[in-house]
Design a protein around this motif. Structure first.
Motif, PDB file in Angstrom:
ATOM      1  N   VAL A   1       9.008   9.430   1.797  1.00  0.00           N
ATOM      2  CA  VAL A   1       8.141  10.610   1.695  1.00  0.00           C
ATOM      3  C   VAL A   1       8.428  11.313   0.380  1.00  0.00           C
ATOM      4  O   VAL A   1       9.594  11.504   0.005  1.00  0.00           O
ATOM      5  N   SER A   2       7.377  11.703  -0.316  1.00  0.00           N
ATOM      6  CA  SER A   2       7.542  12.470  -1.559  1.00  0.00           C
ATOM      7  C   SER A   2       6.717  13.738  -1.489  1.00  0.00           C
ATOM      8  O   SER A   2       5.754  13.843  -0.724  1.00  0.00           O
ATOM      9  N   LEU A   3       7.107  14.700  -2.310  1.00  0.00           N
ATOM     10  CA  LEU A   3       6.419  15.989  -2.395  1.00  0.00           C
ATOM     11  C   LEU A   3       6.023  16.219  -3.844  1.00  0.00           C
ATOM     12  O   LEU A   3       6.857  16.097  -4.748  1.00  0.00           O
ATOM     13  N   GLU A   4       4.751  16.544  -4.054  1.00  0.00           N
ATOM     14  CA  GLU A   4       4.193  16.666  -5.410  1.00  0.00           C
ATOM     15  C   GLU A   4       3.867  18.121  -5.726  1.00  0.00           C
ATOM     16  O   GLU A   4       3.230  18.819  -4.943  1.00  0.00           O
ATOM     17  N   SER A   5       4.305  18.559  -6.879  1.00  0.00           N
ATOM     18  CA  SER A   5       4.061  19.937  -7.308  1.00  0.00           C
ATOM     19  C   SER A   5       2.835  20.017  -8.207  1.00  0.00           C
ATOM     20  O   SER A   5       2.285  19.007  -8.650  1.00  0.00           O
ATOM     21  N   LYS A   6       2.418  21.268  -8.470  1.00  0.00           N
ATOM     22  CA  LYS A   6       1.320  21.495  -9.410  1.00  0.00           C
ATOM     23  C   LYS A   6       1.444  22.901  -9.972  1.00  0.00           C
ATOM     24  O   LYS A   6       1.838  23.823  -9.251  1.00  0.00           O
TER      25      LYS A   6
ATOM     26  N   ILE B   1       0.848  -1.195   0.000  1.00  0.00           N
ATOM     27  CA  ILE B   1       0.000   0.000   0.000  1.00  0.00           C
ATOM     28  C   ILE B   1       0.881   1.241   0.000  1.00  0.00           C
ATOM     29  O   ILE B   1       1.844   1.338   0.769  1.00  0.00           O
ATOM     30  N   ASP B   2       0.559   2.196  -0.856  1.00  0.00           N
ATOM     31  CA  ASP B   2       1.108   3.544  -0.790  1.00  0.00           C
ATOM     32  C   ASP B   2       0.041   4.457  -0.206  1.00  0.00           C
ATOM     33  O   ASP B   2      -1.153   4.130  -0.215  1.00  0.00           O
ATOM     34  N   PHE B   3       0.452   5.630   0.285  1.00  0.00           N
ATOM     35  CA  PHE B   3      -0.443   6.433   1.115  1.00  0.00           C
ATOM     36  C   PHE B   3      -0.310   7.916   0.782  1.00  0.00           C
ATOM     37  O   PHE B   3       0.762   8.384   0.402  1.00  0.00           O
ATOM     38  N   ASN B   4      -1.428   8.635   0.944  1.00  0.00           N
ATOM     39  CA  ASN B   4      -1.469  10.068   0.661  1.00  0.00           C
ATOM     40  C   ASN B   4      -2.217  10.803   1.762  1.00  0.00           C
ATOM     41  O   ASN B   4      -3.405  10.537   1.984  1.00  0.00           O
ATOM     42  N   PRO B   5      -1.577  11.731   2.467  1.00  0.00           N
ATOM     43  CA  PRO B   5      -2.346  12.609   3.342  1.00  0.00           C
ATOM     44  C   PRO B   5      -3.391  13.350   2.514  1.00  0.00           C
ATOM     45  O   PRO B   5      -3.150  13.677   1.348  1.00  0.00           O
ATOM     46  N   THR B   6      -4.549  13.617   3.106  1.00  0.00           N
ATOM     47  CA  THR B   6      -5.630  14.280   2.373  1.00  0.00           C
ATOM     48  C   THR B   6      -5.763  15.709   2.875  1.00  0.00           C
ATOM     49  O   THR B   6      -6.372  15.964   3.923  1.00  0.00           O
ATOM     50  N   PHE B   7      -5.195  16.660   2.131  1.00  0.00           N
ATOM     51  CA  PHE B   7      -5.179  18.066   2.514  1.00  0.00           C
ATOM     52  C   PHE B   7      -6.292  18.864   1.831  1.00  0.00           C
ATOM     53  O   PHE B   7      -6.149  20.065   1.634  1.00  0.00           O
TER      54      PHE B   7
ATOM     55  N   VAL C   1       4.714   7.803   0.967  1.00  0.00           N
ATOM     56  CA  VAL C   1       3.777   8.797   1.493  1.00  0.00           C
ATOM     57  C   VAL C   1       3.923  10.052   0.648  1.00  0.00           C
ATOM     58  O   VAL C   1       4.978  10.700   0.669  1.00  0.00           O
ATOM     59  N   ASN C   2       2.891  10.382  -0.109  1.00  0.00           N
ATOM     60  CA  ASN C   2       2.989  11.520  -1.020  1.00  0.00           C
ATOM     61  C   ASN C   2       2.210  12.721  -0.499  1.00  0.00           C
ATOM     62  O   ASN C   2       1.018  12.637  -0.220  1.00  0.00           O
ATOM     63  N   ILE C   3       2.906  13.852  -0.378  1.00  0.00           N
ATOM     64  CA  ILE C   3       2.293  15.090   0.115  1.00  0.00           C
ATOM     65  C   ILE C   3       1.976  16.007  -1.057  1.00  0.00           C
ATOM     66  O   ILE C   3       2.865  16.382  -1.828  1.00  0.00           O
ATOM     67  N   TRP C   4       0.705  16.333  -1.204  1.00  0.00           N
ATOM     68  CA  TRP C   4       0.267  17.352  -2.158  1.00  0.00           C
ATOM     69  C   TRP C   4      -0.710  18.277  -1.448  1.00  0.00           C
ATOM     70  O   TRP C   4      -1.605  17.805  -0.732  1.00  0.00           O
ATOM     71  N   ILE C   5      -0.523  19.578  -1.609  1.00  0.00           N
ATOM     72  CA  ILE C   5      -1.418  20.539  -0.973  1.00  0.00           C
ATOM     73  C   ILE C   5      -2.069  21.421  -2.041  1.00  0.00           C
ATOM     74  O   ILE C   5      -1.476  21.700  -3.088  1.00  0.00           O
ATOM     75  N   PRO C   6      -3.296  21.896  -1.779  1.00  0.00           N
ATOM     76  CA  PRO C   6      -4.014  22.706  -2.767  1.00  0.00           C
ATOM     77  C   PRO C   6      -3.881  24.211  -2.536  1.00  0.00           C
ATOM     78  O   PRO C   6      -4.729  24.985  -2.972  1.00  0.00           O
ATOM     79  N   ASP C   7      -2.816  24.650  -1.875  1.00  0.00           N
ATOM     80  CA  ASP C   7      -2.682  26.052  -1.481  1.00  0.00           C
ATOM     81  C   ASP C   7      -2.313  26.934  -2.664  1.00  0.00           C
ATOM     82  O   ASP C   7      -1.430  26.586  -3.454  1.00  0.00           O
ATOM     83  N   GLY C   8      -2.962  28.085  -2.772  1.00  0.00           N
ATOM     84  CA  GLY C   8      -2.640  29.020  -3.833  1.00  0.00           C
ATOM     85  C   GLY C   8      -3.668  30.129  -3.956  1.00  0.00           C
ATOM     86  O   GLY C   8      -4.598  30.228  -3.155  1.00  0.00           O
TER      87      GLY C   8
END
Length: 418
Positions: free
Chosen positions: A219-224, A126-132, A178-185
């Motif tokens: 831990v990974s960090l995802e851009s957008k 299992i891979d996992f994603n915090p839900t922001f 664990v992949n971190i993506w945030i919707p801030d902007g």
């Protein structure tokens, strides 16, 4: 073993390609199938519409409404996908037994016990994603918020997810991403671009300050580049993501829908490999923007696969799909996407990569172009069919009749309400 495969094996052998080796590699390659296609990214911890720069379009009947239905749909998809699989899970898919709900900053391993049981029975990781997103505390900003209380809440959520990822890794005996993506902007031009990014850096630093097993949890960090309502500025841009990952020794995750339309992840992979020991990819299909269409056997998917295979980087990659299309049967969407990515990697494994590199180094660009074009007409599908036969799944479109029967027998009985 069919006569067509025997002939294909001989034809590929004549150009130095071992089809048996390619099938073996593909069999071992694990692709994480994302749970959120099954219910349009709704999750189980909150009711209400999606928020945070994301949305699912369509209202095809039969959506999974609870964990049991979602697991059953995942099983149906897995049964028609050859090879090795993983599951990619969002934190919002926590399962609260006996109605004991907790907020996201208090998530614990026991809220994912049923997912571990599910994975153990199927011998998958299992891979996992915090839900922001889709939360009252994610209306505008999360880890980069000006409000300390909001930032602290999401920091606690990120740390909780790392602890849960350790639980997955220890229970299943497989590393967990664990992949971190945030919707801030911001929707329009901001007056301060640096401030939110400094706050994001401080928040990420605090999340990563916790002690965790770095050989089990990555831990990974995802851009957008932008999102709905965030058209002018996103805090976690590509440059921020890559620089932060390099400084902290974590992974940079690239989603091929998260860039400007003229950028391609297939070109970026070779720019990242010299500097990053491991990488993570979310494979999707953007149509003019980050629209998360079902992945197809298209040119960019094939180019991504070729870059990974020709650079012998499969063992360095965490691969997952990321789309949510509610306009078609959701199980069929999973199957099309997963099989398309597998086909792309098999196609890449059947290329005479060393010979093609040699032509480029000799600057024989005429012969290189001819060979690359001729490869498109080699009997690739005969090798794919052999791979499917060995995995006891349909090789062609006949799998759709199984999904249609499942839709009629199972999904059609699901009403809009529980």
């Amino acid at each position: 073993m069919s006569q067509r495969y025997i002939e294909a094996r001989e034809k590929y052998g004549n150009i130095g390609v071992d089809t048996e080796q390619a099938i073996e590699k593909l069999q071992r390659m694990e692709i994480a199938m994302h749970c959120w296609q099954g219910d349009d990214l709704g999750g189980f911890d909150f009711d209400g519409p999606l928020s945070g720069g994301i949305q699912a379009t369509g209202n095809y009947p039969g959506k999974a409404r609870n964990a049991e239905e979602l697991m059953r749909d995942i099983d149906q998809a897995f049964s028609l996908i050859p090879g090795s699989k993983r599951l990619n899970l969002h934190a919002s898919y926590a399962i609260f037994e006996d109605g004991k709900w907790v907020d996201r900053d208090c998530f614990r391993p026991e809220h994912f016990r049923k997912w571990v049981e599910f994975a153990k029975e199927r011998k998958i990781g299992i891979d996992f994603n915090p839900t922001f997103f889709s939360h009252p505390k994610a209306k505008q900003f999360t880890l980069s918020s000006t409000e300390e209380e909001i930032r602290k809440f999401w920091i606690r959520h990120g740390q909780a997810c790392i602890r849960i990822a350790e639980y997955f890794a220890e229970e299943l005996g497989k590393p967990c991403l664990v992949n971190i993506w945030i919707p801030d902007g911001y929707k329009d031009i901001p007056a301060d671009r640096l401030g939110p990014r400094m706050r994001l850096k401080e928040s990420l630093d605090e999340i990563l300050s916790m002690d965790y097993h770095k050989e089990k949890v990555f831990v990974s960090l995802e851009s957008k580049v932008f999102g709905i309502g965030l058209e002018s500025y996103t805090v976690c841009s590509s440059e921020f993501c890559i620089n932060y990952a390099a400084e902290k020794g974590i992974l940079a995750l690239m989603d091929n829908g998260h860039y400007h339309p003229t950028e391609t992840v297939s070109d970026k992979i070779s720019a990242m490999l010299p500097f990053h020991e491991r990488m993570a990819l979310h494979i999707t299909r953007p149509v003019r923007w980050d629209s998360d269409h079902v992945v197809l056997f298209d040119d960019e998917t094939k180019e991504i696969a070729k870059e990974i295979v020709r650079n012998d980087a499969l063992e360095r990659m965490f691969l997952s799909l990321d789309f949510f299309d509610a306009s078609i049967n959701r199980v069929a969407a999973w199957i099309v996407g997963m099989r398309s990515v597998q086909k792309a990697f098999l196609y890449a494994m059947l290329q005479p990569n060393e010979a093609l590199k040699g032509l480029q180094e000799k600057e024989d660009f005429t012969k290189l172009m001819v060979w690359q074009e001729e490869q498109k007409f080699y009997p690739f599908m005969d090798v794919w069919e052999e791979f499917c036969v060995r995995n006891q799944v349909p090789a062609g479109e006949e799998w759709l009749s199984v999904v249609e029967q499942y839709e009629k027998a199972v999904q059609s009985s699901r009403s809009a309400e529980l």
